[in-house]
Design an enzyme around this catalytic site. Structure first.
Site, PDB file in Angstrom:
ATOM      1  N   GLY A 236       1.084   6.855   8.412  1.00 45.52           N
ATOM      2  CA  GLY A 236       0.264   5.644   8.095  1.00 45.52           C
ATOM      3  C   GLY A 236      -0.208   4.847   9.455  1.00 45.52           C
ATOM      4  N   HIS A 237       0.576   4.452  10.315  1.00 49.88           N
ATOM      5  CA  HIS A 237       0.078   3.691  11.327  1.00 49.88           C
ATOM      6  C   HIS A 237      -1.040   4.706  12.053  1.00 49.88           C
ATOM      7  CE1 HIS A 237       4.182   1.934  11.012  1.00 49.88           C
ATOM      8  NE2 HIS A 237       3.457   0.919  11.051  1.00 49.88           N
TER       9      HIS A 237
ATOM     10  N   GLY B  79      -3.718  -1.767   7.002  1.00 51.39           N
ATOM     11  CA  GLY B  79      -3.589  -0.936   5.798  1.00 51.39           C
ATOM     12  C   GLY B  79      -3.903  -1.503   4.651  1.00 51.39           C
TER      13      GLY B  79
ATOM     14  N   ARG C 177      10.297   1.111   6.618  1.00 54.68           N
ATOM     15  CA  ARG C 177      11.465   0.669   5.919  1.00 54.68           C
ATOM     16  C   ARG C 177      12.184   1.669   5.220  1.00 54.68           C
ATOM     17  NH1 ARG C 177       8.880  -4.652   5.919  1.00 54.68           N
ATOM     18  NH2 ARG C 177      10.380  -6.097   6.754  1.00 54.68           N
TER      19      ARG C 177
HETATM   20  P1  AMP Z   1       3.997  -2.566   9.941  1.00 49.50           P
HETATM   21  O1  AMP Z   1       4.152  -1.960  11.050  1.00 49.50           O
HETATM   22  O2  AMP Z   1       4.597  -1.982   8.674  1.00 49.50           O
HETATM   23  O3  AMP Z   1       3.629  -4.043  10.212  1.00 49.50           O
HETATM   24  O4  AMP Z   1       2.305  -1.968   9.478  1.00 49.50           O
HETATM   25  C1  AMP Z   1       1.414  -2.326  10.565  1.00 49.50           C
HETATM   26  C2  AMP Z   1      -0.029  -1.656   9.760  1.00 49.50           C
HETATM   27  O5  AMP Z   1       0.030  -0.295   9.332  1.00 49.50           O
HETATM   28  C3  AMP Z   1      -0.231  -2.628   8.836  1.00 49.50           C
HETATM   29  O6  AMP Z   1      -1.716  -2.821   8.797  1.00 49.50           O
HETATM   30  C4  AMP Z   1       0.032  -1.949   7.595  1.00 49.50           C
HETATM   31  O7  AMP Z   1      -0.548  -2.242   6.439  1.00 49.50           O
HETATM   32  C5  AMP Z   1      -0.182  -0.526   7.947  1.00 49.50           C
HETATM   33  N1  AMP Z   1       0.553   0.497   7.248  1.00 49.50           N
HETATM   34  C6  AMP Z   1       1.872   0.431   7.049  1.00 49.50           C
HETATM   35  N2  AMP Z   1       2.208   1.742   6.101  1.00 49.50           N
HETATM   36  C7  AMP Z   1       1.023   2.236   5.693  1.00 49.50           C
HETATM   37  C8  AMP Z   1       0.606   3.354   5.075  1.00 49.50           C
HETATM   38  N3  AMP Z   1       1.550   4.107   4.360  1.00 49.50           N
HETATM   39  N4  AMP Z   1      -0.669   3.746   4.835  1.00 49.50           N
HETATM   40  C9  AMP Z   1      -1.414   3.090   5.530  1.00 49.50           C
HETATM   41  N5  AMP Z   1      -1.396   2.062   6.240  1.00 49.50           N
HETATM   42  C10 AMP Z   1      -0.057   1.308   6.422  1.00 49.50           C
END
Ligand code: AMP
Length: 286
Positions: free
Chosen positions: A36-37, A150, A190
């Protein structure tokens, strides 16, 4: 790839890039990187073009975690993250310590008061203050031309768009689609904290949302019926403890009674102490 841990070295680099007329595209993350990232980094890379630079920040921001939340248990995979960034063609990785980002007696925060009130904001009252504050700090430090977030964190994306509009940041905000595992579970850092039983059950979030999509396709326009069905579907899973199921308008995040042109079904569910979120955004075809 260059890695910075200190603010002054990052700022020096930003000045140098700005003077050379090169743009910076920012992807803020908390590490524990997954596909996703990486998909957001691809979007950033395309937006940056040949000349621009992709900057990824990797910082588990303590101010967006409330008391009793999973700050200490948040997965940390720095070596793997570094490699993923390198392979994705990231130009700069910014990995500050908490003490670098926040003075001990820091006394300012950025608060959004409307879009933050429902959904995740209702049960995580300090969360979006922390997000808005850290994102503002990253925008100030890196001065990107665009930043990529995301759609999995749909409410966060809406709030960041509002932050940029209301505080006049000259930054384009780009949303990236949700990337999923093969069985449909939205990728999340998570997910690493789920037991194998909970991991199997967690697919129920996606299944419940897909059923909501089917109801809409079949002409259902009563938001309460959709909400009740999703909630019931989640409760059928033995370990799922729904935190919220809300049906809101995707532009205003206001609760809907009757669905007209568009809706967002957003869910948060606990499996043990791990809280997962997902959403379905639907817009009437014109
Ligand atoms: P985080 O590290 O969880 O704070 O996420 C960092 C960025 O990655 C944020 O903009 C999230 O929305 C995005 N993100 C996390 N999981 C996904 C996913 N499965 N698909 C797309 N973007 C994601």
């Amino acid at each position: 790839m260059i890695e910075f841990q200190q603010i002054d070295e990052l700022q020096q680099w930003v000045q140098q890039e700005a003077a050379a007329g090169r743009s910076r595209i920012l992807v803020p993350t908390m590490g524990g990187l997954h596909q996703g990232h990486l998909s957001l980094m691809d979007i950033a890379k395309k937006r940056a073009g040949e000349e621009g630079e992709v900057v990824v920040s990797l910082f588990v921001n303590p101010t967006q975690f409330g008391p009793g939340e999973d700050l200490a248990a948040y997965p940390k995979t720095l070596d793997q993250d570094r490699q993923g960034c390198e392979e994705s063609g990231v130009d700069v990785l910014f990995v500050p310590e908490a003490g670098v980002m926040y003075a001990k007696d820091a006394s300012l925060k950025v608060t959004e008061v409307k879009l933050s009130s429902g959904l995740c904001g209702r049960t995580r009252p300090v969360h979006f203050d922390g997000v808005c504050t850290i994102v503002s700090k990253l925008f100030n430090l890196i001065q990107p031309q665009a930043a990529v977030f995301g759609e999995k964190d749909f409410q966060q994306l809406a709030i960041i768009r509002r932050l940029v509009r209301d505080l006049n940041y000259p930054i384009e905000i780009i949303g990236g689609p949700i990337v999923r595992e093969d069985d449909g579970l939205a990728m999340s850092t998570r997910n690493l904290n789920l037991s194998s039983d909970h991991r199997q059950e967690a697919v129920v979030l996606r299944q419940a949302l897909l059923e909501a999509g089917k109801m809409l396709g079949d002409g259902e326009r009563n938001a309460e019926h959709i909400q009740a069905h999703v909630e019931k579907r989640l409760m059928e899973s033995p370990s799922a403890i729904p935190n919220y199921v809300e049906v809101v308008h995707p532009d205003t995040l206001q609760v809907l009674d009757e669905v007209t042109d568009a809706l967002l079904v957003a869910v948060a569910v606990f499996f043990g102490s791990t809280r997962l979120i997902d959403n379905l955004c639907w817009r009437e075809e014109k």
